[in-house]
Enzyme design. Structure first.
Site, mmCIF file in Angstrom:
data_model
loop_
_atom_site.group_PDB
_atom_site.id
_atom_site.type_symbol
_atom_site.label_atom_id
_atom_site.label_comp_id
_atom_site.label_asym_id
_atom_site.label_seq_id
_atom_site.Cartn_x
_atom_site.Cartn_y
_atom_site.Cartn_z
ATOM 1 N N LYS A 268 0.844 -1.198 0.000
ATOM 2 C CA LYS A 268 0.000 0.000 0.000
ATOM 3 C C LYS A 268 0.882 1.251 0.000
ATOM 4 O O LYS A 268 2.013 1.235 0.465
ATOM 5 C CB LYS A 268 -0.909 0.024 1.244
ATOM 6 C CG LYS A 268 -1.684 -1.265 1.477
ATOM 7 C CD LYS A 268 -2.558 -1.662 0.306
ATOM 8 C CE LYS A 268 -3.263 -2.990 0.585
ATOM 9 N NZ LYS A 268 -3.732 -3.635 -0.636
ATOM 10 N N ASP A 269 0.321 2.330 -0.517
ATOM 11 C CA ASP A 269 1.061 3.585 -0.634
ATOM 12 C C ASP A 269 1.579 4.050 0.717
ATOM 13 O O ASP A 269 0.932 3.873 1.749
ATOM 14 C CB ASP A 269 0.148 4.675 -1.208
ATOM 15 C CG ASP A 269 -0.267 4.370 -2.632
ATOM 16 O OD1 ASP A 269 -0.983 3.381 -2.833
ATOM 17 O OD2 ASP A 269 0.127 5.122 -3.534
#
Length: 610
Positions: A268-269
């Site tokens: 995930k970012d």
């Protein structure tokens, strides 16, 4: 999915909605975004087409990390949230691992057994290690390295001896001082129940305990695990402004096991608030739950035991809550028309800029250097000064480039720069061995460089496909996900093989690539022929393009030329390897497929004035 668009007008209604979007219709110019100082724009990585010809609008994405909220959606299409810190009731049934002995008499017979297995020299070395442990020496206890051993079956026997008799000691295989020789290293694991790597790739060419920043302590989980419990602890990981690798690295360091011990479905970012599922082999929920009071910007919970660990690709998707600030448009109607068009018409399924790194050195350029076998060049791309970093980090990089002082740069580089620290730690022990230094980077991270180059080619191929043939129809030679059982199946997983000396079958599981798909989810693909066009059973939504690898099909039209022409321009062959480092060779990866077109699910937009 809906988006919050904040316009620069009163009154204050901001923050009252929990709404969702997949991605903005038109990305802001680099000069307009506050998020990242990067030299790349979308055209640089092949993003040049849009589904709609509407004028669109501009806005600032990720001005605050809380403007980008990501919740993983599992294979059952359930949205993952962190809802509970309670322990599962089964925790009380789990027995603790064996503790270290309290006196020399407790392990004298085992030492003599080891003497008959490995000889006097190694037995005395083991005895000395045990004496240090029993004496309660403060600080780190240096590992011992046994005599060179070229017999693989004998090394496996030694590994099993320690696993059976000294559960508080950890063994792995390292390169010896003599070229080509292999030795077993023995270390004290002071933290009980640490998780060993689920993917089992052993780190080679490692030095002594000075490398613990690169290679934290291994361990194998409890041999006394109850049969009625699943062997994997699954939990929900909530994190703020940290990427998945960084958050798991923090947890792993606090508990004394490796970051690569964790299984997860997707990264995930960093600049976001995200929640996702994570698994680890034979660990106690109490140990992870106890960290919540000490973790900053990270929480874990929703614990349960399951039979299988997660691997990359085991997710349905992600649900996004995105806030765009400083929106600039001709009118509110323009915003609504463009945003609604995204929900109605869908979008080209590009890999976004985050896939290519947040720094001024794009990750696909590093991947290209790896594919060409330019080990020193790839290492320098990772280590060299770059734009947009804090002054202290940039100064450290400049100093190292000019003077080569590894100790100095290691003191200044923050621990979240995992790749840089891994390379430098290794070069400190083995100057000039750039290939093995690159392999010292955690596997999931180092493979993302190659995956980034695959994504770079995919984006360019997708743009060419849309530019030349549009989005209204399937054309001859396209690849599509099959609707017929007779179609040829193509697996979308990496073909990496486990290293030798793996005495634990669990730890011999091969690593999977970024594009790995669970076996039961792998879809078949086929080449569209004239009969398919007559039947009209396929639409543009079925069209896929390959991520280059050895076991994929390329389109049977001129879109295939995009891959080979661009790779050739970069000095790379997609059919032949120029070096023997398999993990950095596209020809040793099976590749995968990605749909060219997507539609957002449950999409909508809310405009808030302030």
């Amino acid at each position: 999915m809906r988006a919050i668009a904040l316009l620069n007008r009163p009154p204050a209604l901001a923050g009252l909605y929990s709404t969702y979007l997949l991605r903005p219709l038109r990305p802001p110019k680099p000069s307009e975004t506050l998020a990242m100082a990067k030299s790349l724009d979308e055209n640089d990585v092949g993003i040049s087409c849009y589904v709609s010809s509407l004028p669109g609008f501009r806005g600032v994405l990720k001005q605050r990390y809380s403007d980008f909220i990501v919740n993983e959606v599992d294979l059952d299409e359930k949205i993952v949230h962190l809802t509970s810190f309670d322990l599962p009731p089964e925790c009380t049934e789990v027995k603790e691992e064996e503790n270290p002995p309290t006196s020399g008499k407790d392990c004298a017979s085992e030492v003599e057994s080891f003497r008959s297995l490995c000889g006097d020299h190694d037995a005395e070395a083991l005895k000395g290690l045990l004496e240090k442990i029993l004496s309660g020496v403060e600080g780190d206890i240096a590992p011992i390295v046994l005599s060179p051993d070229s017999d693989k079956s004998h090394r496996a026997e030694v590994h099993n001896f320690f696993k059976k008799n000294f559960k508080f000691l950890v063994t792995d295989t390292v390169e010896g001082s003599e070229g080509g020789s292999k030795c077993i290293r023995v270390r004290f694991c002071s933290v009980q129940g640490g998780g060993r790597s689920r993917r089992g790739k052993k780190r080679k060419n490692m030095g002594d305990s000075d490398l613990k920043d690169v290679m934290p302590f291994d361990s194998r989980g409890s041999d006394n695990w109850p049969e009625n419990l699943g062997k994997f602890l699954r939990f929900h990981l909530y994190k703020e402004n940290k990427d998945t690798q960084e958050a798991l690295g923090v947890i792993g360091k606090m508990l004394g096991f490796q970051q690569r011990s964790f299984g997860f479905a997707g990264t995930k970012d960093k600049r976001s608030v995200s929640t996702q599922r994570v698994t680890i082999f034979k660990q106690h929920a109490e140990r992870l739950a106890a960290l919540n009071g000490r973790l900053f910007g990270i929480k874990v919970g929703d614990f349960c035991y399951v039979r299988e660990g997660l691997v990359l690709g085991q997710l349905f998707g992600n649900r996004f809550t995105i806030t765009l600030r400083g929106v600039v448009a001709d009118s509110e109607d323009t915003i609504k028309e463009a945003a609604n068009g995204l929900g109605r018409n869908g979008f080209i399924n590009y890999y976004g800029l985050q896939r290519f790194g947040s720094g001024s050195v794009p990750t696909h350029l590093i991947g290209a250097a790896l594919l060409r076998g330019e080990w020193k060049g790839a290492a320098n791309l990772i280590l060299d000064p770059r734009e947009g970093e804090r002054d202290i980090i940039r100064e450290a990089r400049v100093s190292y480039k000019e003077h080569g002082d590894i100790d100095l740069i290691l003191k200044k580089l923050p621990r979240h720069l995992v790749a840089e620290r891994a390379i430098l730690q290794f070069l400190k022990k083995c100057p000039g061995n750039y290939l093995q230094a690159l392999k010292a980077i955690p596997r999931t991270l180092r493979m993302m460089y190659v995956h980034s180059y695959q994504s770079y080619l995919w984006n360019h191929a997708a743009s060419r496909r849309v530019q030349k043939y549009g989005i209204s129809q399937v054309v001859l030679g396209d690849l599509v996900f099959c609707k017929e059982s007779s179609a040829r199946e193509v697996a979308a997983v990496d073909s990496s093989e486990p290293e030798d000396d793996c005495s634990d079958p669990y730890n011999c599981l091969p690593d999977t690539s970024e594009e790995a798909v669970p076996e039961e989810k792998v879809q078949s693909v086929k080449t569209v022929d004239s009969e398919d066009l007559l039947k009209a059973i396929y639409t543009f939504e079925d069209v896929v393009l390959p991520l280059p690898g050895s076991r994929i099909l390329y389109p049977a039209n001129d879109i295939a030329d995009v891959y080979h022409d661009m790779a050739k321009k970069d000095g790379i062959s997609l059919t032949e390897s120029v070096h023997s480092a398999k993990e950095f060779s596209i020809t040793n990866m099976r590749g995968g497929y990605r749909q060219v077109f997507q539609r957002p699910i449950d999409y909508g937009i809310v405009i808030i004035y302030r």
